[in-house]
Design a protein around this motif. Sequence first.
Motif, short mmCIF file in Angstrom:
data_model
loop_
_atom_site.label_atom_id
_atom_site.label_comp_id
_atom_site.label_asym_id
_atom_site.label_seq_id
_atom_site.Cartn_x
_atom_site.Cartn_y
_atom_site.Cartn_z
N ASN A 30 0.84 -1.15 0.00
CA ASN A 30 -0.02 0.11 -0.15
C ASN A 30 0.81 1.31 0.15
O ASN A 30 2.06 1.24 0.58
N GLY A 31 0.35 2.26 -0.31
CA GLY A 31 1.24 3.53 -0.60
C GLY A 31 0.72 4.30 -1.88
O GLY A 31 0.05 3.46 -2.76
N GLU A 32 0.82 5.57 -1.95
CA GLU A 32 0.50 6.10 -3.20
C GLU A 32 1.52 6.07 -4.37
O GLU A 32 2.12 7.03 -4.75
N VAL A 33 1.53 4.91 -4.82
CA VAL A 33 2.40 4.45 -6.02
C VAL A 33 1.53 4.17 -7.24
O VAL A 33 0.79 3.07 -6.96
N PRO A 34 1.61 4.83 -8.36
CA PRO A 34 0.78 4.78 -9.51
C PRO A 34 1.20 3.39 -10.53
O PRO A 34 2.38 3.15 -10.32
N GLY B 24 -3.50 4.64 -8.84
CA GLY B 24 -3.17 6.03 -9.39
C GLY B 24 -4.07 7.28 -9.18
O GLY B 24 -5.27 7.06 -9.36
N LEU B 25 -3.48 8.26 -8.74
CA LEU B 25 -4.27 9.35 -8.33
C LEU B 25 -4.20 10.40 -9.62
O LEU B 25 -3.63 10.22 -10.57
N THR C 220 0.18 8.69 -14.00
CA THR C 220 0.17 7.55 -15.10
C THR C 220 -0.82 6.42 -14.75
O THR C 220 -0.91 5.82 -15.46
N GLY C 221 -1.23 6.47 -13.45
CA GLY C 221 -1.86 5.26 -13.01
C GLY C 221 -3.50 5.68 -12.94
O GLY C 221 -4.35 4.88 -12.85
N ILE C 222 -3.86 6.97 -13.49
CA ILE C 222 -5.17 7.50 -13.50
C ILE C 222 -5.98 6.49 -14.40
O ILE C 222 -5.59 6.12 -15.49
N PRO C 223 -7.31 6.07 -14.13
CA PRO C 223 -7.97 5.07 -14.78
C PRO C 223 -8.04 5.46 -16.57
O PRO C 223 -7.69 4.58 -17.19
#
Length: 465
Positions: free
Chosen positions: A96-100, A128-129, A133-136
């Motif tokens: 867990n963590g904000e890693v996209p 991804g936030l 690059t992880g945004i849907p």
Amino acid sequence: MLLLLFLTFSCKATDGEQKGNAVAAKPNIVFILADDLGYGDIAPYGQTKIQTPHLTAMAGQGRRYTQFYAGSTVCAPSRAALMTGQHTGHTYIRGNGEVPMRATDTSLAKLLQQNGYTTGMVGKWGLGLQGTTGIPERQGWDFFTGHLHHLEGHRQQGDSLWRLANGESTRMPVPQGSFLNDIFTQEALSFIQNQRQNPFFLYVSYTLPHADLKVQDKYMQPYLTEEGESIFAPETAQPDGSWYRPQPYPKAAYAGMVTAIDDYVGQIMRKLEEQGLAENTLVIFASDNGTHLEGGRKLADALEVHQSSGTLRGVKRDLYEGGIRVPFIAYWKGQIKPGTTSNHIGAFWDILPTFAVLAEADTPAGIDGLSFRPDLLSQDGQEQHEALYWEFGEGGFKQAVRKGDWKAIRFYRKGKPERTELYRLDKDPGEKNDLVAEDPAKVEELEQLMDRMRSPSEHPLFRIQ
């Protein structure tokens, strides 16, 4: 001339019909994921105190897997394994963590999108936030309504959600105090209703029964007496003033949340039948990891009252079976033999290659998964894993590997191996008898396998410490 025109038109029409049939042959896929639902939380896996009639019906009409595993023992890496087809010894996101997710990562949604599928997702994304690059929208989703940040999914009620519109995910208001999983279900039903042209992939990622133990009265009611008290008394109330909201009856609320997700599954199954889609739609139900101890829930609540892990040992954040073995039910009308049970050993990283085969797509290189399509359809020729691998860093690094009926868990201290436990799962699924002293050769074999099956993490957050 008229005859020639007629024959030409007939050939073109036939070609069109054949192309249409080829597209129709690709099944629609609905993947429903619960959040922190334990292996024993639903009736098909032995639950007797919590009502789950729709999942019971799904198992009776489909195929129930008894040895299927999540990608990890917490949400983000479990979902990363699902999306990339890689286990946590290889995937970029290992905790867990904000890693996209990266632009270069294999993406299940991208794969299906590129092979003619309309892709929709509702619920918790967590990979991804906004602005990453992880945004849907950068990972292959045509439609999205839900949470970007995994912490947003800790609340069962809210006043806003992220929606993908005009190629961009933005935060949009919803009615104040809405139960957000109600909205996810309605969005899923609308998505199914609107699919007419292309095969579709729908990923329904609920936030039940995780964390904030808050549920609608209609789902709580079966677990209250006529006087309005919990049937699981005595209860220890979750107080106000903490991260989680107050709940006088945590055990009853948890049961109600499991019943809620069961009802949502029933609504989705009915919609597929109403739309005439059941015979060309594969539906899978699973959980992202083992049961949780949050929101006022105690270990005794999970293991003794609800028996959420069944006969298995451990809960979320453990690499014991109760942390990673999950309920897994597949339904496909007319294709999957009803009422069957499989002991096939599989894991979340097998989803991508399985769906690739069903979508008539090339299976990407560099993944760890194997297609389980033959087992799904009760056919011969199912390929087997040499072994399954997990690693997890919170509370001290640890690794686990399962090879056949053998399983080893290695615990680290200050970045160095400290001890290993060894179990024989066919004889001891509850992992009660550590065989490390009895079979040192097997311990050495599985420790070497752990070393061979992982590569060093590319992200510093997930390196051995």
